[in-house]
Design a protein around this motif. Sequence first.
Motif, short mmCIF file in Angstrom:
data_model
loop_
_atom_site.label_atom_id
_atom_site.label_comp_id
_atom_site.label_asym_id
_atom_site.label_seq_id
_atom_site.Cartn_x
_atom_site.Cartn_y
_atom_site.Cartn_z
N ALA A 55 0.76 -1.32 0.04
CA ALA A 55 0.12 -0.02 -0.17
C ALA A 55 0.86 1.20 -0.10
O ALA A 55 0.43 2.13 -0.43
N ALA A 56 1.95 1.15 0.71
CA ALA A 56 2.68 2.50 0.77
C ALA A 56 3.43 2.60 -0.50
O ALA A 56 3.70 3.85 -0.81
N SER A 57 3.74 1.66 -1.11
CA SER A 57 4.39 1.69 -2.44
C SER A 57 3.50 2.60 -3.34
O SER A 57 4.28 3.33 -4.23
N PHE A 58 2.35 2.44 -3.47
CA PHE A 58 1.55 2.91 -4.30
C PHE A 58 1.08 4.42 -3.72
O PHE A 58 1.30 5.26 -4.33
N SER A 148 7.78 20.93 -2.02
CA SER A 148 6.48 21.40 -1.52
C SER A 148 6.15 21.22 -0.33
O SER A 148 5.60 20.53 0.34
N PRO A 149 6.67 22.35 0.60
CA PRO A 149 6.34 22.54 1.95
C PRO A 149 4.80 22.73 2.57
O PRO A 149 4.64 23.59 3.01
N GLU A 150 4.12 21.62 2.24
CA GLU A 150 2.63 21.77 2.49
C GLU A 150 2.23 21.10 3.64
O GLU A 150 2.91 19.82 3.91
N THR A 151 1.15 21.32 4.50
CA THR A 151 0.56 20.53 5.55
C THR A 151 0.07 18.93 5.03
O THR A 151 0.35 18.26 5.53
N GLY A 152 -0.62 19.09 3.68
CA GLY A 152 -0.95 17.88 3.26
C GLY A 152 0.09 16.90 3.01
O GLY A 152 0.05 15.75 3.28
N GLN A 153 1.34 17.56 2.31
CA GLN A 153 2.37 16.79 2.15
C GLN A 153 2.84 16.22 3.25
O GLN A 153 3.39 14.75 3.39
N LEU A 154 3.17 16.89 4.52
CA LEU A 154 3.84 16.67 5.62
C LEU A 154 2.84 15.69 6.42
O LEU A 154 3.37 14.65 7.01
N ALA A 155 1.75 15.70 6.24
CA ALA A 155 0.85 14.56 6.83
C ALA A 155 0.72 13.30 6.28
O ALA A 155 0.75 12.45 6.83
N GLY A 156 0.88 13.15 4.86
CA GLY A 156 1.06 12.17 4.18
C GLY A 156 2.40 11.23 4.35
O GLY A 156 2.50 10.17 4.92
N ASP A 157 3.56 12.01 4.89
CA ASP A 157 4.71 11.75 4.97
C ASP A 157 4.84 11.05 6.63
O ASP A 157 5.29 9.89 6.94
N VAL A 158 4.02 11.69 7.46
CA VAL A 158 3.91 11.18 8.69
C VAL A 158 2.90 10.00 8.76
O VAL A 158 3.42 8.79 9.47
N ALA A 159 2.13 9.95 8.00
CA ALA A 159 1.31 8.74 7.76
C ALA A 159 2.15 7.38 7.38
O ALA A 159 2.12 6.28 7.80
N ALA A 161 5.60 7.36 7.72
CA ALA A 161 6.38 6.72 8.97
C ALA A 161 5.64 6.09 9.88
O ALA A 161 6.10 4.91 10.44
N ILE A 162 4.16 6.50 10.18
CA ILE A 162 3.43 5.60 11.15
C ILE A 162 3.25 4.11 10.44
O ILE A 162 3.46 3.08 11.33
N GLY A 163 2.92 4.04 9.34
CA GLY A 163 2.85 2.84 8.65
C GLY A 163 3.89 1.83 8.76
O GLY A 163 3.90 0.60 9.21
N ILE A 164 5.04 2.42 8.27
CA ILE A 164 6.27 1.75 8.33
C ILE A 164 6.79 1.28 9.79
O ILE A 164 7.13 0.13 9.89
N GLY A 165 6.43 2.07 10.76
CA GLY A 165 6.77 1.85 12.11
C GLY A 165 5.94 0.60 12.56
O GLY A 165 6.37 -0.17 13.13
N ALA A 259 -4.97 -2.20 4.16
CA ALA A 259 -6.02 -1.35 4.56
C ALA A 259 -5.63 -0.45 5.50
O ALA A 259 -6.01 0.75 5.40
N VAL A 260 -4.83 -0.79 6.45
CA VAL A 260 -4.43 0.08 7.53
C VAL A 260 -3.52 1.24 7.03
O VAL A 260 -3.62 2.36 7.27
N MET A 261 -2.55 0.78 5.85
CA MET A 261 -1.74 1.72 5.29
C MET A 261 -2.55 2.94 4.66
O MET A 261 -2.21 3.87 4.28
N MET A 262 -3.65 1.97 3.81
CA MET A 262 -4.26 2.99 2.67
C MET A 262 -5.03 4.00 3.57
O MET A 262 -5.43 5.12 3.26
N LEU A 263 -5.80 3.46 4.77
CA LEU A 263 -6.56 4.37 5.56
C LEU A 263 -5.43 5.51 6.06
O LEU A 263 -5.87 6.81 6.18
N LEU A 264 -4.21 5.27 6.60
CA LEU A 264 -3.43 6.28 6.97
C LEU A 264 -3.06 7.30 6.10
O LEU A 264 -3.15 8.67 6.44
N ASP A 265 -2.90 6.84 5.00
CA ASP A 265 -2.43 7.77 3.99
C ASP A 265 -3.35 8.55 3.21
O ASP A 265 -3.35 9.78 3.07
N VAL A 266 -4.69 7.92 3.28
CA VAL A 266 -5.78 8.78 2.54
C VAL A 266 -6.26 9.71 3.80
O VAL A 266 -6.81 10.97 3.41
N ALA A 267 -6.39 9.09 5.07
CA ALA A 267 -7.19 9.81 5.88
C ALA A 267 -6.27 11.05 6.40
O ALA A 267 -6.80 12.22 6.48
#
Length: 269
Positions: A55-58, A148-159, A161-165, A259-267
């Motif tokens: 999921a993270a790969s896509f 692109s220092p945007e909040t949306g980009q940052l949130a996706g990056d955090v998601a 990191a959480i998923g990989i963690g 599903a969990v990674m998709m949820l994290l990334d999309v949400a």
Amino acid sequence: MDWLLKYDPVLLALFATLFTWGITTLGASLVFFFKTISKKILKPMLGFAAGVMIAASFWSLLKPAIEAAEATNVSPWIPAVVGFLLGGAFLFLIDKLLPHLHLGLSTDKAEGVKTNWQRSILLVLAVTIHNIPEGLAVGVAFGALANSPETGQLAGDVALAIGIGLQNFPEGAAISVPLRQEGLSRLKAFNYGQLSGIVEPIAGVAGAYLVATIKPILPYALSFAAGAMIFVVVEELIPSSQRDNETDSATIGAMLGFAVMMLLDVALG
């Protein structure tokens, strides 16, 4: 979360990969409480890790790579395909050169250059190879903030990191507990288990620095990380999780991980 944007992307990548390494360490600490790990638990854990990485790969890598390419004059499919295949080729090369042994296999099934290294070292190196693309993926994603220092980009990056963690926790246990079964002391098994994740901050910082300083390579770097992760999933995680004809729990674990990674990334993204 906006306040994080004032920090250097490379520094954020370091913090994120230290977090993922920390979760690996937390998983490895289970060796102090358990000497064995049931296949009924290990199989779905490995499947979950595979689902998260697919999921993270896509969602976190290939999709942003295509979007980044669309913002240039380059055809979007070029960096996506080229980077993806180069990432797989990079892991293939490491796989052929570095001696390692996948979990559950006998020593004569070791891959890479022939060596007389101990079985425990070979097992640790297999997981270490696995962790390189994970750290690279997180690092490249955070490095993209330089463009692109945007909040949306940052949130996706955090998601991401959480998923990989999340999937690093079972990986830490999946290496330290079997090492204990190999006869190592609990402390040594723990140390080997957590050290397998030390490559994540190294790869993460390197990836973030390259993307932040050489901006045109961003879509290629994102796709490269995706290809490296998919190689690990297909070459190691799926075969290990499906071994011994115990496939149902592993498949369910993979579905849940995706599903969990998709949820994290999309949400969050």
